[in-house]
Design a protein around this motif. Structure first.
Motif, short mmCIF file in Angstrom:
data_model
loop_
_atom_site.label_atom_id
_atom_site.label_comp_id
_atom_site.label_asym_id
_atom_site.label_seq_id
_atom_site.Cartn_x
_atom_site.Cartn_y
_atom_site.Cartn_z
N LEU A 253 0.83 -1.20 0.00
CA LEU A 253 0.00 0.00 0.00
C LEU A 253 0.87 1.26 0.00
CD1 LEU A 253 -2.85 1.17 0.08
CD2 LEU A 253 -2.77 0.98 2.56
N ARG A 254 1.93 1.25 0.79
CA ARG A 254 2.86 2.40 0.81
C ARG A 254 3.50 2.61 -0.55
NH1 ARG A 254 4.12 0.50 5.84
NH2 ARG A 254 5.96 -0.60 5.09
N ARG A 255 3.91 1.53 -1.21
CA ARG A 255 4.51 1.64 -2.55
C ARG A 255 3.50 2.23 -3.53
NH1 ARG A 255 7.20 -3.10 -1.42
NH2 ARG A 255 5.55 -4.38 -2.29
N ARG A 256 2.28 1.75 -3.45
CA ARG A 256 1.24 2.25 -4.35
C ARG A 256 1.01 3.74 -4.12
NH1 ARG A 256 -3.02 0.43 -7.47
NH2 ARG A 256 -4.94 1.65 -7.35
N GLU A 257 0.94 4.16 -2.86
CA GLU A 257 0.74 5.57 -2.53
C GLU A 257 1.93 6.41 -2.99
OE1 GLU A 257 -0.09 5.48 1.65
OE2 GLU A 257 -2.15 4.80 1.33
N THR A 258 3.13 5.86 -2.87
CA THR A 258 4.33 6.56 -3.34
C THR A 258 4.28 6.75 -4.85
OG1 THR A 258 5.67 5.75 -1.51
CG2 THR A 258 6.85 6.47 -3.47
#
Length: 190
Positions: A6-11
């Motif tokens: 999820l963090r990667r996607r948001e980044t």
């Protein structure tokens, strides 16, 4: 979705948004992946195509406008500063640069998902504007379309010669626009 995924996607989304605003929606997907510190495969696992990424950036941006509106509506009754914060939040979203970059890249027929969030946004901005009018924080003749369009126009990228000669020009133009939203004060002769 796992928290690291999820963090990667948001980044990826925030990086794509920034790059779209700076360079347009046709920026290389490789550069988006590189600046997001992910491989191109990870980018495409999250967003199967440029069109999908553009739509997600659009929806995310509209959701941020909706969130800012919801927050302002809740805070406006007790805190007139909430109107100023709402306007500042809309300016920070860099709507002008994004709309210029994404406008041509979005399909001529928007998906129902985009249209749904767009309608919610329009309604929420209108509600905040009407509340602000009720507290005499904004001029009575301003409507929501004018508000968002003015913010979009004021946050459009300036041509490089203007930016080079007057680095603070955009901030000044934004402030002049925000000042213009204030209610007119009519002087009374005593």
């Amino acid at each position: 979705m796992r928290s690291d995924a999820l963090r990667r996607r948001e980044t990826i989304l925030s990086t794509a948004r920034e790059l779209f605003a700076q360079h347009g929606a046709n920026i290389a997907m490789d550069l988006i992946a590189e600046r997001s510190n992910v491989g191109i495969g990870t980018l495409y696992r999250n967003f199967a195509s440029r069109a999908e990424l553009i739509e997600e950036v659009t929806v995310t941006t509209l959701q941020e406008v909706l969130d800012a509106s919801t927050s302002a509506e809740a805070d406006l009754a007790g805190e007139p500063q909430a109107w100023t914060e709402f306007l500042e939040n809309l300016v920070k979203l860099n709507l002008g640069a994004l709309s210029e970059a994404l406008g041509a890249a979005l399909p001529s027929t928007l998906s129902e998902r985009v249209l749904h969030v767009q309608r919610e946004c329009a309604q929420a901005v209108s509600q905040v504007l009407e509340l602000a009018k009720g507290y005499e924080l904004v001029r009575e003749d301003l409507n929501a379309v004018e508000l968002v369009t003015a913010i979009g126009a004021a946050t459009r990228p300036l041509p490089r010669p203007f930016k080079d000669q007057a680095p603070q020009l955009q901030e000044r133009l934004v402030q002049l626009m925000l000042d213009g939203f204030r209610p007119h004060v009519v002087a009374v002769n005593a």
